[in-house]
Design a protein around this motif. Structure first.
Motif, PDB file in Angstrom:
ATOM      1  N   ALA A   1      28.253  18.857  -7.909  1.00 63.31           N
ATOM      2  CA  ALA A   1      28.620  17.699  -8.735  1.00 63.31           C
ATOM      3  C   ALA A   1      30.131  17.552  -8.822  1.00 63.31           C
ATOM      4  CB  ALA A   1      28.022  17.850 -10.134  1.00 63.31           C
ATOM      5  N   LYS A   2      30.811  18.664  -9.050  1.00 61.58           N
ATOM      6  CA  LYS A   2      32.273  18.603  -9.105  1.00 61.58           C
ATOM      7  C   LYS A   2      32.845  18.152  -7.769  1.00 61.58           C
ATOM      8  CE  LYS A   2      36.477  21.220  -9.948  1.00 61.58           C
ATOM      9  NZ  LYS A   2      37.106  22.331 -10.667  1.00 61.58           N
ATOM     10  N   ALA A   3      32.340  18.737  -6.690  1.00 64.59           N
ATOM     11  CA  ALA A   3      32.832  18.393  -5.355  1.00 64.59           C
ATOM     12  C   ALA A   3      32.674  16.902  -5.086  1.00 64.59           C
ATOM     13  CB  ALA A   3      32.064  19.203  -4.304  1.00 64.59           C
ATOM     14  N   ILE A   4      31.544  16.356  -5.462  1.00 67.04           N
ATOM     15  CA  ILE A   4      31.252  14.953  -5.143  1.00 67.04           C
ATOM     16  C   ILE A   4      32.026  14.024  -6.073  1.00 67.04           C
ATOM     17  CG2 ILE A   4      29.406  13.233  -4.983  1.00 67.04           C
ATOM     18  CD1 ILE A   4      29.496  15.518  -2.780  1.00 67.04           C
ATOM     19  N   LEU A   5      32.072  14.351  -7.368  1.00 67.90           N
ATOM     20  CA  LEU A   5      32.835  13.503  -8.298  1.00 67.90           C
ATOM     21  C   LEU A   5      34.333  13.574  -8.020  1.00 67.90           C
ATOM     22  CD1 LEU A   5      32.022  11.751 -10.936  1.00 67.90           C
ATOM     23  CD2 LEU A   5      30.177  13.118  -9.938  1.00 67.90           C
ATOM     24  N   SER A   6      34.764  14.592  -7.306  1.00 66.34           N
ATOM     25  CA  SER A   6      36.199  14.683  -7.001  1.00 66.34           C
ATOM     26  C   SER A   6      36.603  13.708  -5.891  1.00 66.34           C
ATOM     27  CB  SER A   6      36.572  16.118  -6.609  1.00 66.34           C
ATOM     28  OG  SER A   6      36.230  16.389  -5.267  1.00 66.34           O
ATOM     29  N   ILE A   7      35.602  13.079  -5.263  1.00 69.32           N
ATOM     30  CA  ILE A   7      35.903  12.045  -4.262  1.00 69.32           C
ATOM     31  C   ILE A   7      36.200  10.745  -5.007  1.00 69.32           C
ATOM     32  CG2 ILE A   7      35.004  10.769  -2.269  1.00 69.32           C
ATOM     33  CD1 ILE A   7      32.978  13.122  -1.881  1.00 69.32           C
ATOM     34  N   GLY A   8      37.312  10.133  -4.726  1.00 69.59           N
ATOM     35  CA  GLY A   8      37.673   8.885  -5.398  1.00 69.59           C
ATOM     36  C   GLY A   8      36.544   7.877  -5.287  1.00 69.59           C
ATOM     37  N   ALA A   9      36.317   7.073  -6.336  1.00 69.57           N
ATOM     38  CA  ALA A   9      35.328   5.994  -6.360  1.00 69.57           C
ATOM     39  C   ALA A   9      33.905   6.460  -6.656  1.00 69.57           C
ATOM     40  CB  ALA A   9      35.347   5.166  -5.078  1.00 69.57           C
TER      41      ALA A   9
ATOM     42  N   LEU B   1      39.375  14.714 -14.028  1.00 65.90           N
ATOM     43  CA  LEU B   1      38.740  14.928 -15.325  1.00 65.90           C
ATOM     44  C   LEU B   1      37.237  14.706 -15.243  1.00 65.90           C
ATOM     45  CD1 LEU B   1      38.931  15.543 -18.309  1.00 65.90           C
ATOM     46  CD2 LEU B   1      39.575  13.172 -18.726  1.00 65.90           C
ATOM     47  N   ASP B   2      36.813  13.650 -14.547  1.00 74.80           N
ATOM     48  CA  ASP B   2      35.374  13.388 -14.469  1.00 74.80           C
ATOM     49  C   ASP B   2      34.665  14.399 -13.578  1.00 74.80           C
ATOM     50  OD1 ASP B   2      37.013  12.064 -12.631  1.00 74.80           O
ATOM     51  OD2 ASP B   2      35.729  10.317 -12.434  1.00 74.80           O
ATOM     52  N   ALA B   3      35.358  14.936 -12.577  1.00 74.46           N
ATOM     53  CA  ALA B   3      34.747  15.970 -11.735  1.00 74.46           C
ATOM     54  C   ALA B   3      34.495  17.232 -12.549  1.00 74.46           C
ATOM     55  CB  ALA B   3      35.640  16.274 -10.533  1.00 74.46           C
ATOM     56  N   ASN B   4      35.466  17.576 -13.391  1.00 79.87           N
ATOM     57  CA  ASN B   4      35.276  18.761 -14.224  1.00 79.87           C
ATOM     58  C   ASN B   4      34.226  18.533 -15.311  1.00 79.87           C
ATOM     59  OD1 ASN B   4      36.840  20.914 -13.172  1.00 79.87           O
ATOM     60  ND2 ASN B   4      38.696  19.806 -13.759  1.00 79.87           N
ATOM     61  N   LEU B   5      34.151  17.308 -15.840  1.00 74.12           N
ATOM     62  CA  LEU B   5      33.075  17.006 -16.789  1.00 74.12           C
ATOM     63  C   LEU B   5      31.718  17.119 -16.088  1.00 74.12           C
ATOM     64  CD1 LEU B   5      34.593  13.970 -18.752  1.00 74.12           C
ATOM     65  CD2 LEU B   5      33.952  16.196 -19.725  1.00 74.12           C
TER      66      LEU B   5
END
Lengths: 364, 364, 364, 364
Positions: A230-238, B225-229
């Motif tokens: 989840a972190k890896a994927i949310l760290s991708i912009g957009a 921030l959202d990736a860490n959340l």
């Protein structure tokens, strides 16, 4: 703080801005002895290259990768692999417009709020070009995973309201959207034409499937495999959402419908009759395919008129001209696959120390 | 590997199993000088206490927290705060059943696959009781955030098919589901009655809103921030999905609908006309409320008949009796709030070093 | 920030103050399947127990360890091991003196400078009792190392001007100073008598030898095995220097005298004719015994008159009465051994992912 | 594992081998807004340049640094700073000799033991050229420290048996050994002439003094300022020992001689009458000058005949010809200074979150 490094054992650090001298990545902790060439990496980078259809930006980006260190006589040495993709023509353009206001949906305002100023050329560090380093590193991780019998397949599940209704892995590479359903791809093309005529853009959903992961990978509590994905994927912009297995659908269902029964398969080995879990139980892989989805927002750069403010504190109206993808999704497919590969390989390496029997056997 | 620590500057480490001697947490990196008592923490723990309605397990868990270190004369000293909640009556019960087979939807099988064996008493380390340490630590983070003008409000958005259709923060604590809509809470009660009669359970969605976060918090690239959340929330057992702002809905919409316009408010300060982004742009807070959701799967322990395998490798049928929550969601609301508080405070602390001007002012 | 955690794969976090409720440690990342009891740990703690001779403080500290989690049916489960040693009689004493001034050689002043105030009871977090958590954790690491054929032997090399001139490992436990030379131990006793009569204290040197480490452990560049040992050892209060192999002596010699020749031993395996390197070349173990030394300063708490300042900003003179060790060295021997064990085991676990061949074999 | 990253808030990652395409460093977490040019960095790199006297290798290394990212319009942006120094003429030379055997005192054997093979060209990753990245990064850290009123001065304390007996900072740059005593420098020159005639090499000691550090920097327990300095310094190849303040001498003395008295200076502020501690008490800076020393072994590459083994497992004799420094110390002085700067700046940044009052003031 330093936010440009990802991973524990296999660590990737990326650097570079959209219109600086180049984009790069350091992969540290890559095991020694992997046969590796620039071609291995280039094949992945080519999947995110623009200009391949009328639905991606027409900017020419050759994005040729060069290995600067960590490979000797065709094999990784165990020391950091430094990769660089030189930027071309970062000159000439007039950025006075973009420098003077905050584009809606972009990080212009938040960079200014944090750092006091920003590299405004083409989005600077928050440009999509930042993902080049991720994809290059992911190519290396995927090559190792393949030798471990693990295969990743990411594809577009939907663009705007158009979702796939069949799954044929062979056609993923045969349409500009990386959809496993050619009929859906045609509908998506029509939908995007309409978006483009309206000076607008579209979001979409990317799905990723990972086959061949043994049970037992990932850690309980804070380092759950799905938490790290989840972190890896949310760290991708957009990317604005992540779900694994049935995801948000599981919230609407019941335990009897959502639980996956175990049974003994020939072998004998423990199998699951269904895969609502998406291959992870308690943060640890359960031997089924890992299946997750990423929600991608519409490209924020649109030609349609938008309200915003400039740095003088005035309310203004803007229209963002230029060569922008009407949808980010197709080019982000390989980025999702790369981040999943990096996350999973790191978890596999960490898992080698989980129990004493394995350690004693390793060192005997 | 060591997966029981979360955070960078503010680090929390949890320990303990469901039926061991106790559950605890170490909060390291808590700033010195915070007034802190056991009552501050207990108030949060009480929100996850079972036995408060017929929709949570009837097990009696007093869960009284004790501060073992790090507080002197009523204030934090800057050194690690060690918290313990002693388990009671971890004896007596017969676990031979649960020890012999793999419960569907639980981590029994994956723990065995990873470690070779497991503490099978009540789920061991992957029990919901593991969240006690998180909530206790989150209470401390929330107290600091409050002094910074930041307020977190988590609540139940839906249970099974029953979603809230109004939002009244004052009623969140007035119903056993922590819903901000009493009519929906009544419908949820009826729905759960039905589930329980069917020996079944339900999933649901938790929403969390954070007000008062200044713009500029969070980092670009991997430490968004959202990736860490997302990682923080997915690390909670039973959570299968995370979305921020419009989340998966953004995937279906267009750029013109999804972009938030900026405008100058009185003050003057930059504001957003809408908040589709959920308060984060490019991984950095944009000054709007942060708004995210977590999808929680149905309680896997159900009395209905299920197929599974035992450790002798035989296919069997089981029915899980005992005092289990028919829905995890209400008790997980405070866990979501706690993990968000820990994540956000860590990001605020990290942000203090973002630019040289602030650093020079700090040390002048 | 959070400074109470050590290690990468095997992570130890300690907590507790000298006169708080207790002292503890969490060992996270300990491999599953290790037979472990409180007796295993107690044996190490007893080696640092005071009151065993007239050269250590007469305070009675029973220091009985209790395992709170992470062990099930006599074996480690792979989840965090929480250890606690309860403090006794932390009440009663009058600390108004020590609270009001800064003891020379102690951390009283620096804690105040950093945190604004301090837990002044018995040194608080910077008390020697903080090492209890290290020793308890080190006992677990040493037990695993033993199964890998690795043995650590720490001992006192010198006390003040009195240095050992012979080495008999069998007598280390037969004198209160843990010296491998009984004649030197007798001289040290005489020297300390003199110190005590002068209301003074003494420093000394601890040496640690590690046998059985295979070649190839440790990483190049920043995570060199000797660099991590240096950090581990300097993190022990009162240690002011670290050297490996010939250490500072190597600075005075020549390359021809300092280089260790390689030769082929029966086996055949590569051996070194000498061990000036102390078992590490380029940060990686070379197969020889690892040998390092720690310089320990004299106990700062002395009864002799000293000048200092109080918190009102006045110059004063003090004499520190009470039960203080005239020399820290003997009780620190086991602490050095424990920190070395933790450092080395962590490096061994990290090393398992160094090359692809090993990884493929592990997962085949 | 990944061992090429150093630091917590300010993170430096180095890459590159002696004879690969280049050497580089990423500095992530550098605060935004620092004026930075290539000249700032080049000035430090020039201090480690060879070929400046007959006592350093005659290899021509221009070592011109190029900034690839993280600087915009002359100021750091807060995003990663990527630096590269291209290697020249990495071609042509015949390495068949060095490839076939293990040089005594080098990491050839240990790299092979760990990774299975090695980049044997010029020492590969364990070459002294690896320090280029450290020095480049250290130049940036030192520039920030200077703005905080902190100044680092490293110099040679001794070469072989020749030690300085006076201290004049103005002459450090006026002799090829960076000694603060010209008479000693002349003696060192004579001593080295003798070494070179004997085909031999010499070790030495580097001292580093840091002025202007406020009290309160560093953390108790595992992240002590001196522990992190020790790791930083031991991570430099060829360093075999570290001591702070009186160091190993403290082990021979008494508490009354070693304790530093406090007194009230005009101001009023707390001062120390002496500085046996070397500026650190309990791991936290005490406001005095920080003073530490590093023991550097003799250059292992010597022309004198040495015994070793080749990769065929035969005992052989070798003589290492080529352009090697007869003493590493002078060129390592700036490396020590750089590592100290990186360590100290990281500790200063971490310290900003130590107490609540400061945090509330920061965000008010």
């Amino acid at each position: 703080m330093a936010g440009s490094t990802f991973g524990n054992i296999l660590k990737i650090t990326t650097w570079g801005e959209s219109h600086g001298k180049g984009i790069g990545a350091i992969i540290d902790g890559c095991p020694a002895g992997l046969a590796l060439s620039e071609e291995d990496i280039q094949a992945y980078l080519n999947r995110r290259k623009p200009g391949q259809s009328r639905y991606t930006t027409k900017r020419m980006e050759t994005d040729a990768v060069e290995i600067l260190s960590g490979v000797f006589e065709g094999k990784t040495t165990g020391t950091p692999i430094s990769l660089i993709v030189h930027n071309h023509d970062p000159k000439s353009k007039d950025y006075s417009d973009i420098a003077s206001y905050y584009r809606p949906g972009h990080a212009d305002y938040t960079f200014d709020a944090k750092y006091g100023f920003r590299d405004y050329r083409g989005g600077g560090r928050s440009s999509g070009r930042e993902t080049i380093g991720r994809v290059a590193a992911g190519a290396i991780a995927a090559k190792i995973l393949k030798q471990l019998g693990i295969r990743l397949t990411a594809y577009t599940k939907s663009i705007g309201p158009v979702a796939i209704s069949s799954f044929d892995p062979d056609v993923i590479d045969q349409n500009p959207f990386y959809m496993p359903d050619l009929a859906a791809a045609n509908q998506a093309a029509a939908y995007l034409e309409n978006c483009m005529q309206n000076c607008d853009s579209s979001g979409g959903i990317i799905e990723c499937r990972i086959d061949g992961v043994p049970a037992g990978i990932g850690d309980p509590v804070f380092e759950k495999l799905d938490a790290n994905l989840a972190k890896a994927i949310l760290s991708i912009g957009a990317v604005k959402g992540f779900e694994i297995g049935d995801g948000f659908l599981a919230a609407q269902t019941t335990g009897s419908a959502n639980n996956d029964s175990f049974y003994m398969a020939d072998g004998p080995s423990v199998q699951k009759a269904t895969n609502h879990s998406g291959g992870v139980l308690g943060g640890i892989s359960d031997g089924s395919a890992i299946l997750f989805r990423a929600a991608v927002k519409p490209t924020p750069s649109i030609a349609a008129l938008q309200k915003t403010v400039n740095q003088s504190g005035e309310d203004i109206e803007i229209s963002i001209r230029g060569r922008h993808d009407p949808v980010i999704v197709p080019r982000a497919v390989v980025v999702v696959e790369a981040m999943a590969a990096l996350t999973l390989l790191d978890a596999l390496l960490l898992n080698m120390t989980a129990n004493l029997t394995s350690i004693l056997r390793f060192y005997q």
